[in-house]
Design a protein around this motif. Structure first.
Motif, PDB file in Angstrom:
ATOM      1  N   ARG A 179     -62.261 -86.302  91.433  1.00  0.00           N
ATOM      2  CA  ARG A 179     -61.030 -86.444  92.215  1.00  0.00           C
ATOM      3  C   ARG A 179     -60.171 -85.236  91.912  1.00  0.00           C
ATOM      4  O   ARG A 179     -60.158 -84.735  90.782  1.00  0.00           O
ATOM      5  CB  ARG A 179     -60.304 -87.743  91.855  1.00  0.00           C
ATOM      6  CG  ARG A 179     -61.031 -88.988  92.326  1.00  0.00           C
ATOM      7  CD  ARG A 179     -60.364 -90.262  91.883  1.00  0.00           C
ATOM      8  NE  ARG A 179     -59.131 -90.505  92.624  1.00  0.00           N
ATOM      9  CZ  ARG A 179     -58.478 -91.671  92.600  1.00  0.00           C
ATOM     10  NH1 ARG A 179     -58.935 -92.670  91.876  1.00  0.00           N
ATOM     11  NH2 ARG A 179     -57.373 -91.828  93.276  1.00  0.00           N
ATOM     12  N   PHE A 180     -59.448 -84.792  92.922  1.00  0.00           N
ATOM     13  CA  PHE A 180     -58.606 -83.618  92.718  1.00  0.00           C
ATOM     14  C   PHE A 180     -57.351 -83.696  93.583  1.00  0.00           C
ATOM     15  O   PHE A 180     -57.326 -84.384  94.615  1.00  0.00           O
ATOM     16  CB  PHE A 180     -59.370 -82.318  92.991  1.00  0.00           C
ATOM     17  CG  PHE A 180     -60.003 -82.224  94.359  1.00  0.00           C
ATOM     18  CD1 PHE A 180     -59.303 -81.712  95.449  1.00  0.00           C
ATOM     19  CD2 PHE A 180     -61.316 -82.651  94.559  1.00  0.00           C
ATOM     20  CE1 PHE A 180     -59.892 -81.619  96.703  1.00  0.00           C
ATOM     21  CE2 PHE A 180     -61.915 -82.565  95.808  1.00  0.00           C
ATOM     22  CZ  PHE A 180     -61.200 -82.045  96.886  1.00  0.00           C
ATOM     23  N   LEU A 181     -56.308 -83.008  93.132  1.00  0.00           N
ATOM     24  CA  LEU A 181     -55.035 -82.971  93.843  1.00  0.00           C
ATOM     25  C   LEU A 181     -55.126 -82.037  95.036  1.00  0.00           C
ATOM     26  O   LEU A 181     -56.081 -81.248  95.144  1.00  0.00           O
ATOM     27  CB  LEU A 181     -53.927 -82.511  92.891  1.00  0.00           C
ATOM     28  CG  LEU A 181     -53.749 -83.346  91.615  1.00  0.00           C
ATOM     29  CD1 LEU A 181     -52.662 -82.734  90.729  1.00  0.00           C
ATOM     30  CD2 LEU A 181     -53.420 -84.783  91.954  1.00  0.00           C
ATOM     31  N   PRO A 182     -54.144 -82.076  95.949  1.00  0.00           N
ATOM     32  CA  PRO A 182     -54.187 -81.187  97.108  1.00  0.00           C
ATOM     33  C   PRO A 182     -54.286 -79.697  96.760  1.00  0.00           C
ATOM     34  O   PRO A 182     -54.774 -78.913  97.576  1.00  0.00           O
ATOM     35  CB  PRO A 182     -52.862 -81.496  97.829  1.00  0.00           C
ATOM     36  CG  PRO A 182     -52.605 -82.928  97.495  1.00  0.00           C
ATOM     37  CD  PRO A 182     -53.057 -83.073  96.074  1.00  0.00           C
ATOM     38  N   ASP A 183     -53.841 -79.315  95.542  1.00  0.00           N
ATOM     39  CA  ASP A 183     -53.968 -77.899  95.155  1.00  0.00           C
ATOM     40  C   ASP A 183     -55.304 -77.628  94.465  1.00  0.00           C
ATOM     41  O   ASP A 183     -55.495 -76.564  93.878  1.00  0.00           O
ATOM     42  CB  ASP A 183     -52.805 -77.481  94.256  1.00  0.00           C
ATOM     43  CG  ASP A 183     -52.827 -78.172  92.893  1.00  0.00           C
ATOM     44  OD1 ASP A 183     -53.696 -79.046  92.677  1.00  0.00           O
ATOM     45  OD2 ASP A 183     -51.987 -77.827  92.045  1.00  0.00           O
ATOM     46  N   THR A 184     -56.233 -78.595  94.525  1.00  0.00           N
ATOM     47  CA  THR A 184     -57.604 -78.556  93.990  1.00  0.00           C
ATOM     48  C   THR A 184     -57.682 -78.738  92.477  1.00  0.00           C
ATOM     49  O   THR A 184     -58.736 -78.547  91.878  1.00  0.00           O
ATOM     50  CB  THR A 184     -58.372 -77.269  94.392  1.00  0.00           C
ATOM     51  OG1 THR A 184     -57.931 -76.162  93.609  1.00  0.00           O
ATOM     52  CG2 THR A 184     -58.230 -76.968  95.885  1.00  0.00           C
ATOM     53  N   THR A 185     -56.584 -79.172  91.824  1.00  0.00           N
ATOM     54  CA  THR A 185     -56.626 -79.450  90.387  1.00  0.00           C
ATOM     55  C   THR A 185     -57.390 -80.750  90.134  1.00  0.00           C
ATOM     56  O   THR A 185     -57.053 -81.795  90.681  1.00  0.00           O
ATOM     57  CB  THR A 185     -55.202 -79.578  89.819  1.00  0.00           C
ATOM     58  OG1 THR A 185     -54.518 -78.338  89.991  1.00  0.00           O
ATOM     59  CG2 THR A 185     -55.241 -79.916  88.341  1.00  0.00           C
ATOM     60  N   LEU A 186     -58.409 -80.682  89.301  1.00  0.00           N
ATOM     61  CA  LEU A 186     -59.243 -81.846  89.017  1.00  0.00           C
ATOM     62  C   LEU A 186     -58.471 -82.882  88.194  1.00  0.00           C
ATOM     63  O   LEU A 186     -57.830 -82.543  87.202  1.00  0.00           O
ATOM     64  CB  LEU A 186     -60.494 -81.412  88.250  1.00  0.00           C
ATOM     65  CG  LEU A 186     -61.513 -80.588  89.052  1.00  0.00           C
ATOM     66  CD1 LEU A 186     -62.496 -79.910  88.125  1.00  0.00           C
ATOM     67  CD2 LEU A 186     -62.246 -81.481  90.058  1.00  0.00           C
ATOM     68  N   SER A 187     -58.569 -84.139  88.594  1.00  0.00           N
ATOM     69  CA  SER A 187     -57.918 -85.232  87.860  1.00  0.00           C
ATOM     70  C   SER A 187     -58.932 -86.224  87.309  1.00  0.00           C
ATOM     71  O   SER A 187     -58.603 -87.044  86.451  1.00  0.00           O
ATOM     72  CB  SER A 187     -56.918 -85.962  88.759  1.00  0.00           C
ATOM     73  OG  SER A 187     -57.564 -86.485  89.916  1.00  0.00           O
ATOM     74  N   PHE A 188     -60.163 -86.168  87.798  1.00  0.00           N
ATOM     75  CA  PHE A 188     -61.236 -87.024  87.283  1.00  0.00           C
ATOM     76  C   PHE A 188     -62.570 -86.343  87.545  1.00  0.00           C
ATOM     77  O   PHE A 188     -62.788 -85.745  88.605  1.00  0.00           O
ATOM     78  CB  PHE A 188     -61.231 -88.400  87.952  1.00  0.00           C
ATOM     79  CG  PHE A 188     -62.440 -89.233  87.607  1.00  0.00           C
ATOM     80  CD1 PHE A 188     -62.483 -89.958  86.421  1.00  0.00           C
ATOM     81  CD2 PHE A 188     -63.556 -89.263  88.444  1.00  0.00           C
ATOM     82  CE1 PHE A 188     -63.603 -90.701  86.087  1.00  0.00           C
ATOM     83  CE2 PHE A 188     -64.677 -90.006  88.114  1.00  0.00           C
ATOM     84  CZ  PHE A 188     -64.697 -90.731  86.925  1.00  0.00           C
TER      85      PHE A 188
END
Length: 283
Positions: A179-188
């Motif tokens: 999973r990643f944020l709209p700025d492509t930062t991975l969160s999972f």
């Protein structure tokens, strides 16, 4: 207030009276204000939705409000006043630890107390406590203000179990899940994702997944992600990625946006599989 003294002659006949007047206006005003304050406090005490009580150091309940009575499943305050609060603890010995703590801290906020209702039902309460101390600094009695957080605690425990189960399922998947944020930062990221890129979870979380992709692909990936909305909630595409040794693999990704309550994309869920060998065979 008037004080008077009679002065008598030798025949015990009243000759005169001496008196003096003391102005008690301010004292009376203070007494009235105190009574009014006590009435207001009592009204607040009785109407408060938190369970309020006063107990002695020994644990004798000196006073309590209706919310406290209801919280513990009793019918009237008289059933509780005069009884020992240790009787409503799930583990009475825990009260000794509480006494040591309030003697040291004087005031406790957010103290978690495990109690039981009259019918034996276990409950968990969040409590604020204020101690009253004598001239030697020793606890005399204390006030407690509590509310029931049992449902909240159980819900959090169930959520934790669900998350652990979900994580376990994710980690047994052969597919790459992230999973990643709209700025492509991975969160999972799951284990398969970590393994294929040769990195640990802590090395990947907080990092932009685009760093794992050739820069020449960035604009195309951004365009695909920007095309997603509620009407077009999924897209599948192939993209090259770098392995930890610098070699290139081809991954087929399926991206799905996650929306908030107002329809904005807050995250993306992504599932991928390595199709490098298939591509090599096809070529």
């Amino acid at each position: 207030m008037i004080n008077a003294i009679g002065i008598f002659d030798k025949n015990q006949q009243l000759e005169k009276i001496r008196g003096y007047v003391v102005d008690l206006t301010e004292q009376k005003r203070a007494e009235i204000a105190l009574r009014e304050s006590e009435v207001r406090y009592r009204e607040f005490f009785e109407a408060d939705i938190t369970g309020d009580y006063k107990a002695s150091k020994e644990g004798v309940i000196l006073d309590c409000n209706p919310a406290f009575v209801n919280l513990l499943g009793f019918s009237t305050a008289n059933e509780l006043i005069g009884s020992n609060i240790a009787g409503v603890y799930q583990t009475p010995s825990e009260r000794q630890a509480f006494l040591s703590l309030i003697q040291k801290e004087k005031v406790l906020k957010g103290y978690i107390t495990k109690l039981k209702r009259k019918d034996g039902t276990a409950i968990i309460c969040n409590e604020n406590l204020i101690g009253n101390f004598d001239e030697n600094g020793l606890l005399v009695n204390y006030f407690g203000y509590m509310y029931d957080i049992t449902d909240k605690i159980y819900a959090e425990e169930e959520l934790k179990k669900h998350e652990q189960l979900l994580s376990s399922v994710m980690d047994t998947q052969q597919e790459l899940i992230c999973r990643f944020l709209p700025d492509t930062t991975l969160s999972f990221v799951n284990k398969a994702y970590c393994n294929i890129f040769g990195k640990t979870e802590s090395e990947l979380i907080g990092r932009k997944f685009l760093e794992l992709v050739p820069e020449s692909e960035w604009d195309d990936i951004a365009s695909k992600l920007n095309s997603l909305n509620k009407e077009s909630p999924k897209i599948t595409y192939e993209s090259p990625s770098f392995k930890s040794d610098g070699s290139i693999i081809i991954i087929e990704w399926t991206e799905s946006p996650i929306f908030n309550e107002v329809g904005e994309i807050v995250e993306f869920q992504s599932a991928g599989r390595d199709v490098t060998e298939q591509k090599q065979v096809a070529n």
